[in-house]
Design a protein around this motif. Sequence first.
Motif, PDB file in Angstrom:
ATOM      1  N   SER A   7       1.669  -5.979   6.488  1.00  0.00           N
ATOM      2  CA  SER A   7       2.290  -7.273   6.812  1.00  0.00           C
ATOM      3  C   SER A   7       1.479  -8.419   6.214  1.00  0.00           C
ATOM      4  CB  SER A   7       2.409  -7.440   8.332  1.00  0.00           C
ATOM      5  OG  SER A   7       3.257  -6.441   8.857  1.00  0.00           O
ATOM      6  N   GLY A   8       0.165  -8.422   6.431  1.00  0.00           N
ATOM      7  CA  GLY A   8      -0.684  -9.478   5.871  1.00  0.00           C
ATOM      8  C   GLY A   8      -0.702  -9.435   4.344  1.00  0.00           C
ATOM      9  N   LEU A   9      -0.766  -8.229   3.793  1.00  0.00           N
ATOM     10  CA  LEU A   9      -0.826  -8.108   2.328  1.00  0.00           C
ATOM     11  C   LEU A   9       0.488  -8.570   1.698  1.00  0.00           C
ATOM     12  CD1 LEU A   9      -2.582  -4.616   1.903  1.00  0.00           C
ATOM     13  CD2 LEU A   9      -3.641  -6.875   1.944  1.00  0.00           C
ATOM     14  N   ASP A  10       1.605  -8.114   2.264  1.00  0.00           N
ATOM     15  CA  ASP A  10       2.904  -8.492   1.686  1.00  0.00           C
ATOM     16  C   ASP A  10       3.136  -9.992   1.803  1.00  0.00           C
ATOM     17  OD1 ASP A  10       3.438  -5.936   0.968  1.00  0.00           O
ATOM     18  OD2 ASP A  10       5.137  -5.633   2.311  1.00  0.00           O
ATOM     19  N   CYS A  11       2.723 -10.562   2.945  1.00  0.00           N
ATOM     20  CA  CYS A  11       2.926 -12.006   3.095  1.00  0.00           C
ATOM     21  C   CYS A  11       2.046 -12.750   2.083  1.00  0.00           C
ATOM     22  CB  CYS A  11       2.618 -12.444   4.529  1.00  0.00           C
ATOM     23  SG  CYS A  11       3.130 -14.144   4.835  1.00  0.00           S
ATOM     24  N   GLY A  12       0.791 -12.327   1.951  1.00  0.00           N
ATOM     25  CA  GLY A  12      -0.103 -12.998   1.005  1.00  0.00           C
ATOM     26  C   GLY A  12       0.430 -12.937  -0.423  1.00  0.00           C
ATOM     27  N   LYS A  13       0.894 -11.756  -0.828  1.00  0.00           N
ATOM     28  CA  LYS A  13       1.433 -11.610  -2.188  1.00  0.00           C
ATOM     29  C   LYS A  13       2.690 -12.477  -2.356  1.00  0.00           C
ATOM     30  CE  LYS A  13       1.800  -7.222  -3.431  1.00  0.00           C
ATOM     31  NZ  LYS A  13       2.109  -5.789  -3.134  1.00  0.00           N
ATOM     32  N   SER A  14       3.512 -12.511  -1.311  1.00  0.00           N
ATOM     33  CA  SER A  14       4.755 -13.300  -1.382  1.00  0.00           C
ATOM     34  C   SER A  14       4.462 -14.790  -1.414  1.00  0.00           C
ATOM     35  CB  SER A  14       5.670 -12.978  -0.194  1.00  0.00           C
ATOM     36  OG  SER A  14       5.927 -11.591  -0.131  1.00  0.00           O
ATOM     37  N   GLY A  22      -2.145   2.822   4.898  1.00  0.00           N
ATOM     38  CA  GLY A  22      -0.778   3.326   4.927  1.00  0.00           C
ATOM     39  C   GLY A  22       0.099   2.803   3.826  1.00  0.00           C
ATOM     40  N   THR A  23       0.288   1.476   3.795  1.00  0.00           N
ATOM     41  CA  THR A  23       1.341   0.950   2.928  1.00  0.00           C
ATOM     42  C   THR A  23       0.983   1.024   1.450  1.00  0.00           C
ATOM     43  OG1 THR A  23       0.580  -1.350   2.812  1.00  0.00           O
ATOM     44  CG2 THR A  23       1.882  -0.732   4.745  1.00  0.00           C
ATOM     45  N   GLY A  24      -0.287   0.850   1.138  1.00  0.00           N
ATOM     46  CA  GLY A  24      -0.681   0.806  -0.269  1.00  0.00           C
ATOM     47  C   GLY A  24      -0.240  -0.476  -0.959  1.00  0.00           C
ATOM     48  N   TYR A  75     -12.294   0.843  11.124  1.00  0.00           N
ATOM     49  CA  TYR A  75     -12.843   1.566  12.284  1.00  0.00           C
ATOM     50  C   TYR A  75     -12.170   1.158  13.592  1.00  0.00           C
ATOM     51  CZ  TYR A  75     -16.871   3.309   9.554  1.00  0.00           C
ATOM     52  OH  TYR A  75     -17.671   3.933   8.643  1.00  0.00           O
ATOM     53  N   GLY A  76     -11.728  -0.107  13.674  1.00  0.00           N
ATOM     54  CA  GLY A  76     -11.158  -0.599  14.937  1.00  0.00           C
ATOM     55  C   GLY A  76      -9.659  -0.358  15.071  1.00  0.00           C
ATOM     56  N   LEU A  77      -9.052   0.310  14.088  1.00  0.00           N
ATOM     57  CA  LEU A  77      -7.606   0.568  14.177  1.00  0.00           C
ATOM     58  C   LEU A  77      -7.328   1.504  15.351  1.00  0.00           C
ATOM     59  CD1 LEU A  77      -6.117   1.488  10.675  1.00  0.00           C
ATOM     60  CD2 LEU A  77      -5.348  -0.323  12.205  1.00  0.00           C
TER      61      LEU A  77
HETATM   62  P1  NAD Z   1       0.888  -4.183  10.013  1.00  0.00           P
HETATM   63  O1  NAD Z   1       0.298  -4.870   8.873  1.00  0.00           O
HETATM   64  O2  NAD Z   1       2.159  -4.741  10.576  1.00  0.00           O
HETATM   65  O3  NAD Z   1      -0.217  -4.090  11.146  1.00  0.00           O
HETATM   66  C1  NAD Z   1       0.067  -3.408  12.378  1.00  0.00           C
HETATM   67  C2  NAD Z   1      -0.869  -3.926  13.454  1.00  0.00           C
HETATM   68  O4  NAD Z   1      -2.191  -3.477  13.200  1.00  0.00           O
HETATM   69  C3  NAD Z   1      -0.952  -5.446  13.555  1.00  0.00           C
HETATM   70  O5  NAD Z   1      -0.887  -5.792  14.915  1.00  0.00           O
HETATM   71  C4  NAD Z   1      -2.337  -5.779  12.993  1.00  0.00           C
HETATM   72  O6  NAD Z   1      -2.895  -6.937  13.580  1.00  0.00           O
HETATM   73  C5  NAD Z   1      -3.106  -4.539  13.374  1.00  0.00           C
HETATM   74  N1  NAD Z   1      -4.283  -4.244  12.523  1.00  0.00           N
HETATM   75  C6  NAD Z   1      -4.335  -4.267  11.185  1.00  0.00           C
HETATM   76  N2  NAD Z   1      -5.553  -3.874  10.756  1.00  0.00           N
HETATM   77  C7  NAD Z   1      -6.280  -3.629  11.864  1.00  0.00           C
HETATM   78  C8  NAD Z   1      -7.629  -3.178  12.074  1.00  0.00           C
HETATM   79  N3  NAD Z   1      -8.430  -2.878  11.069  1.00  0.00           N
HETATM   80  N4  NAD Z   1      -8.052  -3.020  13.353  1.00  0.00           N
HETATM   81  C9  NAD Z   1      -7.222  -3.268  14.396  1.00  0.00           C
HETATM   82  N5  NAD Z   1      -5.933  -3.678  14.256  1.00  0.00           N
HETATM   83  C10 NAD Z   1      -5.479  -3.857  12.995  1.00  0.00           C
HETATM   84  O7  NAD Z   1       1.169  -2.628   9.722  1.00  0.00           O
HETATM   85  P2  NAD Z   1       1.213  -1.809   8.360  1.00  0.00           P
HETATM   86  O8  NAD Z   1       1.813  -0.505   8.679  1.00  0.00           O
HETATM   87  O9  NAD Z   1      -0.073  -1.800   7.654  1.00  0.00           O
HETATM   88  O10 NAD Z   1       2.241  -2.647   7.445  1.00  0.00           O
HETATM   89  C11 NAD Z   1       3.620  -2.591   7.729  1.00  0.00           C
HETATM   90  C12 NAD Z   1       4.372  -3.522   6.803  1.00  0.00           C
HETATM   91  O11 NAD Z   1       4.143  -3.157   5.437  1.00  0.00           O
HETATM   92  C13 NAD Z   1       5.872  -3.447   7.019  1.00  0.00           C
HETATM   93  O12 NAD Z   1       6.433  -4.728   6.966  1.00  0.00           O
HETATM   94  C14 NAD Z   1       6.351  -2.603   5.871  1.00  0.00           C
HETATM   95  O13 NAD Z   1       7.706  -2.829   5.557  1.00  0.00           O
HETATM   96  C15 NAD Z   1       5.409  -3.030   4.782  1.00  0.00           C
HETATM   97  N6  NAD Z   1       5.261  -2.080   3.679  1.00  0.00           N
HETATM   98  C16 NAD Z   1       5.059  -2.592   2.433  1.00  0.00           C
HETATM   99  C17 NAD Z   1       4.920  -1.746   1.351  1.00  0.00           C
HETATM  100  C18 NAD Z   1       4.732  -2.309  -0.024  1.00  0.00           C
HETATM  101  O14 NAD Z   1       4.761  -1.564  -0.980  1.00  0.00           O
HETATM  102  N7  NAD Z   1       4.540  -3.577  -0.189  1.00  0.00           N
HETATM  103  C19 NAD Z   1       4.956  -0.358   1.526  1.00  0.00           C
HETATM  104  C20 NAD Z   1       5.137   0.128   2.811  1.00  0.00           C
HETATM  105  C21 NAD Z   1       5.274  -0.736   3.885  1.00  0.00           C
END
Ligand code: NAD
Length: 388
Positions: free
Chosen positions: A100-107, A145-147, A185-187
Amino acid sequence: MELHGNWRIPTEILAGAGRIAELPGRVSAAGVKRALIVTDSGVAGLPFFADIVSGLEAAGVAVAVFKEVHPDPQAADVAAGAAAYKAHAAEGIIAIGGGSGLDCGKSVGLAVSTSHPLWDFEITLPTPALDAPIPPIFAVPTTAGTGSEVGRATVVTDVEKSRKLILLHAQMMPRLVVLDPELTYGLPPFITAWTGMDALAHNLEAFYADFYHPVADGIALEGMRLVKENLLTAVNEPKNAAARMNMLAAASMGATAFQKALGAIHSLSHPIGARFHAHHGLTNAVLMPYVLAFNRPCIEAKIARAARAMDIENGFDGFLAWVLDLRAALSIPHTLEALKVTPEALDELATEAMADPNTPDNPRKAEKADMLRILQAAMAGTMANLSD
Ligand code: NAD
């Protein structure tokens, strides 16, 4: 072997524990004296975040922070981030967070470089010309996850239409990526699990897509092996540096590989995520065995090859059983019903899945009736007859 390296596939990646310390110097060396950090409020509250900000300031980079990104970023988040970028007279973007943060930043980088509406950059449309080059983007994933850190695409939600749209511009590819396992680590275990299954879905769909791309195939195969060897450990031992590093690698590899293609797991996952606000990795994980079963007639030999490379016995059946066991070990539900998807929504979800740009790339041609069949199976929790 030390898990540490400098890679350029497809962009420059600093991989290894503690390498976030190199970010400030690299931002400054790129000539960026004023940067906007884009992240969400959860990540902005994590202990490492303040260290990143102070490190940048110590390196002479004036920082503003935009931390209002929603999960599944919305067009309004991108517009607000673009306003923050302009207000700070920033020269570069540091995107920190999960997808979410990465996609928003890139956008935001895209939005400050064009007068077109964001939706004009939807992946299926011809790319409009920019008014100015997209500023340099530095990407620091904090989920594995998202890459998105190695991709040219972003996913932004059109709230009015309840649709997740894929935006594409080559210049959204980050200039530098830091994969530092200590930041993950905190995930919490459930986010580790869901995002890890997202990485698996990317590698898997890229691997079996029916296009000639041996580079992507090789990366995807190793990406799947890394998930097999590391995801459960990362969930059970959150501070296991090797498991966390290998999951970050698997995530970046998944998105590197899916430059080739994705398939029906993603076509179905996008409308479910947009309508039912379920996490993308979770929807991918729930759908994965059903789409595997549907695709079986077209992917059986390839999956058998993957199974051999991953030390899984019994070919396609063994691979499917491994996916089901992994999901269960990660406490991921077996049905869409558990994600609160309603039977009345299935028909529209199938229609929307047909419109998803990934659908034509699924190895088994899928009509709307097939999408409906997969959704019904995933509601009922049965894979019987899906391969017919
Ligand atoms: P996310 O970015 O929405 O984060 C999920 C939660 O984890 C948030 O509450 C965040 O605050 C928390 N979090 C993040 N890092 C943390 C850390 N180190 N420690 C504790 N909490 C942490 O979840 P996500 O799965 O990474 O991203 C999902 C988004 O990415 C979706 O919008 C999806 O559609 C998009 N996406 C994009 C691509 C792409 O190629 N651009 C590929 C797949 C998914």
